[in-house]
Design an enzyme around this catalytic site. Structure first.
Site, PDB file in Angstrom:
ATOM      1  N   HIS A 192       0.892  -1.179  -0.023  1.00  0.00           N
ATOM      2  CA  HIS A 192       0.160   0.122  -0.024  1.00  0.00           C
ATOM      3  C   HIS A 192       0.718   1.149  -0.094  1.00  0.00           C
ATOM      4  CE1 HIS A 192      -3.975  -1.472  -0.361  1.00  0.00           C
ATOM      5  NE2 HIS A 192      -3.620  -2.686   0.381  1.00  0.00           N
ATOM      6  N   ARG A 298     -10.351   4.870  -3.378  1.00  0.00           N
ATOM      7  CA  ARG A 298      -9.825   4.142  -2.114  1.00  0.00           C
ATOM      8  C   ARG A 298     -10.315   4.759  -0.919  1.00  0.00           C
ATOM      9  NH1 ARG A 298      -5.032   2.278  -5.336  1.00  0.00           N
ATOM     10  NH2 ARG A 298      -5.015   0.035  -5.014  1.00  0.00           N
ATOM     11  N   ARG A 338     -15.302   3.037  -3.757  1.00  0.00           N
ATOM     12  CA  ARG A 338     -14.971   1.572  -3.107  1.00  0.00           C
ATOM     13  C   ARG A 338     -15.356   1.843  -1.697  1.00  0.00           C
ATOM     14  NH1 ARG A 338      -9.554  -1.635  -3.118  1.00  0.00           N
ATOM     15  NH2 ARG A 338      -9.026  -0.103  -1.687  1.00  0.00           N
ATOM     16  N   GLU A 436     -11.382 -10.124  -6.174  1.00  0.00           N
ATOM     17  CA  GLU A 436      -9.816 -10.066  -5.674  1.00  0.00           C
ATOM     18  C   GLU A 436      -9.661 -11.309  -4.801  1.00  0.00           C
ATOM     19  OE1 GLU A 436      -8.937  -6.435  -3.747  1.00  0.00           O
ATOM     20  OE2 GLU A 436     -11.004  -6.150  -2.936  1.00  0.00           O
ATOM     21  N   ASN A 459      -4.150  -6.912  -7.320  1.00  0.00           N
ATOM     22  CA  ASN A 459      -2.994  -6.803  -6.310  1.00  0.00           C
ATOM     23  C   ASN A 459      -3.397  -7.845  -5.384  1.00  0.00           C
ATOM     24  OD1 ASN A 459      -2.319  -4.484  -7.562  1.00  0.00           O
ATOM     25  ND2 ASN A 459      -3.346  -3.187  -6.225  1.00  0.00           N
ATOM     26  N   ASP A 460      -4.793  -7.938  -4.982  1.00  0.00           N
ATOM     27  CA  ASP A 460      -4.928  -9.133  -3.705  1.00  0.00           C
ATOM     28  C   ASP A 460      -5.314 -10.476  -4.549  1.00  0.00           C
ATOM     29  OD1 ASP A 460      -4.878  -8.034  -1.196  1.00  0.00           O
ATOM     30  OD2 ASP A 460      -6.646  -6.686  -1.714  1.00  0.00           O
ATOM     31  N   ARG A 470       1.571  -9.658  -0.816  1.00  0.00           N
ATOM     32  CA  ARG A 470       1.900  -8.627  -1.924  1.00  0.00           C
ATOM     33  C   ARG A 470       3.093  -7.635  -1.354  1.00  0.00           C
ATOM     34  NH1 ARG A 470      -3.839  -5.485  -2.188  1.00  0.00           N
ATOM     35  NH2 ARG A 470      -2.708  -3.648  -2.467  1.00  0.00           N
ATOM     36  N   CYS A 507      -8.465  -3.145 -12.018  1.00  0.00           N
ATOM     37  CA  CYS A 507      -8.112  -1.711 -11.096  1.00  0.00           C
ATOM     38  C   CYS A 507      -6.683  -2.259 -10.348  1.00  0.00           C
ATOM     39  CB  CYS A 507      -9.133  -1.082 -10.404  1.00  0.00           C
ATOM     40  SG  CYS A 507      -9.733  -2.243  -8.806  1.00  0.00           S
TER      41      CYS A 507
HETATM   42  C1  PEP Z   1      -6.629  -4.836  -5.509  1.00  0.00           C
HETATM   43  O1  PEP Z   1      -6.505  -5.689  -4.644  1.00  0.00           O
HETATM   44  O2  PEP Z   1      -5.915  -5.005  -6.849  1.00  0.00           O
HETATM   45  C2  PEP Z   1      -7.028  -3.448  -5.487  1.00  0.00           C
HETATM   46  C3  PEP Z   1      -7.178  -2.480  -6.537  1.00  0.00           C
HETATM   47  O3  PEP Z   1      -7.124  -3.010  -4.184  1.00  0.00           O
HETATM   48  P1  PEP Z   1      -5.944  -2.465  -3.028  1.00  0.00           P
HETATM   49  O4  PEP Z   1      -4.766  -2.332  -3.831  1.00  0.00           O
HETATM   50  O5  PEP Z   1      -6.473  -1.328  -2.462  1.00  0.00           O
HETATM   51  O6  PEP Z   1      -6.213  -3.578  -2.124  1.00  0.00           O
HETATM   52 MG    MG Z   2      -7.612  -5.065  -2.730  1.00  0.00          MG
END
Ligand code: PEP
Ligand code: MG
Length: 589
Positions: A192, A298, A338, A436, A459-460, A470, A507
């Site tokens: 993050h 976010r 979100r 995700e 990402n998740d 991650r 995303c």
């Molecule tokens: C993801 O998980 O890809 C996402 C966009 O959400 P975040 O990165 O905020 O967990």
């Molecule tokens: Mg996520």
């Protein structure tokens, strides 16, 4: 001169003096060069910290004398003696005065030297004193920083922030105008902190291993967040080369904005590119980089920025302003807000609870469904904002259909309340699910029946499919967006969305890697959303390809089959792009 290779985490280039935020896990320790004339004030600050440490130790000695035996007390009496040691204290004060560094830096330097001296001695008694020095150093640093001091205390001039790692809340507190770049020992491209650096348009290199011990506060370094390098003690030639890259980067950004809308293909087709936005981060860069809207807002950063829960009015104002801003990005521009995605490494004091395994714990939609009042407050604020622009609502971390059914009930109840109060909102506000979690991806067809759109959070998704954190650089090689298993799941989700006639976007930050982002577009994703600074690059690559080219590109991993590595797929795709996009290497720098 020395070049360190890390992970290319947030693109861009920066040059500047180092500011070190060093922590021992609990006490972040800033290190910086003093402004001229502040040395005596700093010596006094050091003396006050020695006084605080002395009082602490005397308190410990007094209470131990009452309760325990002589040996325990002796350890702390020895610390007291070391604390009063004129040689040690004198050396710290000399460093402050002569090297013009803050007290924390001076303590760290002097204690490191003393430790080395003790370690070289043959006598076990003296070698044992190393542990006492460690202890005392920690106590002094804690007294100097104050446990609640922000990590950036002392940051007065624009600097490159060098740290072991930073939490999202530490990062959001940094004064944006004084941060030129980030270079961290740990972290990864999707942690993050990395995403925040991207959102703020601040170049970052992470996963450098031990940069905190290789640099000194105040020295000049070059950060290349596009290629993942940090140059220490740069010479004139490397500075020239660096400035060339900066210039080429600027040209790519400018040409992308002057051209067709982001995501337009060579034959006029399109895969629109939106931006991911963190509240609290200036929105200026979005238009500058050609974003067609906000694909991921976010919302949790409203909590992280404040460190506590925002009221409905706080939230409403933030969402409404973001919706109004989005409307200026184009007639079709929408903002996807979100719902609160708290948990994992996004910790808010007073709200988050300590969990043994927070990434698999009570986070995101799970937390909201368990805290209905908070959920309703947020839904009310989002619905009210929907009267001011094209707002879409998205639920994070959906793992089963029950969560969507329950959320739909809560949303319906909130709408009834607004109707009763005569409050305006968009009755057709689209509601989507983030895909995700592997269970949601596998059961995508049932999820698709219940929502208006999907947004795949790679990402998740990649972290959960590969069981690779991650944010952990030591498993970064297992974090594989092009692993055949991930690609199989992506195809499955895209097919489910097609089958049910809903739009599907990506995303996750994987979309900002030209090789991978173009692959998602080729596989049939309708929208890409990413950190704004990456939009010009992906857009430039897409603008040199037709839909037929994309179809051929999508066939590459299919034809390679499943018995291949993620790297092989990635390299083959990259080679294809290098062959079909005449200036590919120039675009990606
Ligand atoms: C993801 O998980 O890809 C996402 C966009 O959400 P975040 O990165 O905020 O967990
Ligand atoms: Mg996520």
């Amino acid at each position: 001169m020395r070049s360190l290779q890390g992970l290319a985490t947030a693109r861009g280039f920066a040059v500047g003096p180092v500011f070190i935020c060093r922590g021992d896990g609990s006490v972040p320790v800033p290190e910086y060069v003093l402004e001229p004339g502040c040395e005596e004030e700093e010596v006094l600050r050091y003396r006050r910290a020695v006084g605080d440490a002395r009082r602490d130790l005397e308190g410990i000695v007094a209470s131990l004398k009452e309760r325990t035996g002589r040996d325990d007390v002796m350890v702390f009496e020895c610390h007291l003696m070391m604390l009063e040691d004129a040689e040690l204290s004198g050396a710290v004060e000399r460093r402050i005065r002569e090297e013009h560094v803050n007290a924390e830096s001076a303590v760290k330097r002097v204690y490191a030297e003393s430790r080395a001296k003790f370690e070289r001695m043959n006598d076990p008694y003296f070698r044992e004193r190393v542990r006492d020095l460690d202890d005392l150093e920690r106590r002094l640093l804690a007294a100097l920083t104050g446990f609640s001091a922000p990590v950036h205390r002392g940051l007065k001039v624009p600097s490159i922030i060098v740290a072991d790692d930073l939490t999202p809340s530490e990062t959001v507190q940094l004064p944006r105008d004084l941060v030129l770049g980030f270079a961290t020992n740990g972290g990864s491209t999707t942690s993050h902190v990395a995403l925040l650096a991207r959102a703020m348009g601040i170049p970052a290199v992470t996963g450098l291993g031990d940069i905190t011990s290789r640099v000194r506060a105040g020295e000049t370094v070059l950060i290349d967040g596009t290629n993942g390098t940090v140059t220490l003690h740069p010479d004139a030639a490397s500075i020239r080369e660096f400035m060339d890259l900066v210039e080429r980067d600027r040209e790519i950004s400018e040409s992308a904005v002057l051209g067709a809308p982001a995501g337009t293909l060579k034959d006029g087709g399109e895969v629109p590119i939106f931006a991911n936005l963190h509240p609290g981060v200036p929105v200026g860069g979005l238009r500058e980089h050609g974003a067609r809207g906000i694909g991921l807002y976010r919302s949790e950063y409203l909590w992280l920025n404040r460190g506590h829960e925002p009221t409905e009015e706080d939230q409403f104002r933030a969402y409404r302003d973001a919706a109004r801003f989005t409307a200026q990005l184009g007639d079709d521009a929408s903002i996807t807000i979100r719902a609160l995605d708290i948990g994992g490494d996004k910790i808010v004091r007073g709200i988050s609870h300590k969990e043994a395994n927070p990434f698999l714990g009570n986070r995101s939609i799970r937390y909201l469904l368990a805290n209905r009042d908070m959920f309703k407050t947020q839904l009310r604020a989002i619905l009210r904002a929907s009267a001011f622009g094209r707002v879409r609502l998205m639920y994070p971390m959906i793992s089963c259909v029950e969560e969507l059914d329950e959320s739909a009930e809560v949303l319906a109840e909130v709408k009834r309340g607004l109707d009763a109060a005569g409050v305006a909102y968009d009755r057709e506000m689209p509601v989507g699910a983030m895909i995700e979690v592997p269970s949601a991806a596998i059961n995508a067809d049932a999820i698709a029946k219940r929502v208006d759109f999907f947004s795949i959070g790679t990402n998740d998704l990649v972290q959960y499919v590969m069981a690779a954190d991650r944010g952990n650089e030591s498993v970064a090689s297992l974090y594989q967006p092009t692993n055949p298993a991930v690609l199989w799941l992506m195809r499955h989700v895209i097919d489910a969305a097609r089958h049910r006639g809903i739009k599907v976007g990506v995303c996750g930050e994987s979309a900002s890697d030209p090789v991978v982002g173009v692959l998602w577009a080729a596989m049939g994703v309708d929208i890409l959303s990413m950190s704004a600074t990456y939009i010009p690059v992906i857009s430039a690559v897409l603008s040199r390809l037709t839909r037929a080219d994309l179809d051929a590109y999508a066939r590459i991993p299919v034809e390679m089959g499943n018995d291949v590595t993620a790297r092989e797929i990635y390299d083959r795709c990259r080679a294809w792009l290098a062959e079909h996009v005449f200036d590919f290497e120039n675009i990606v720098l």
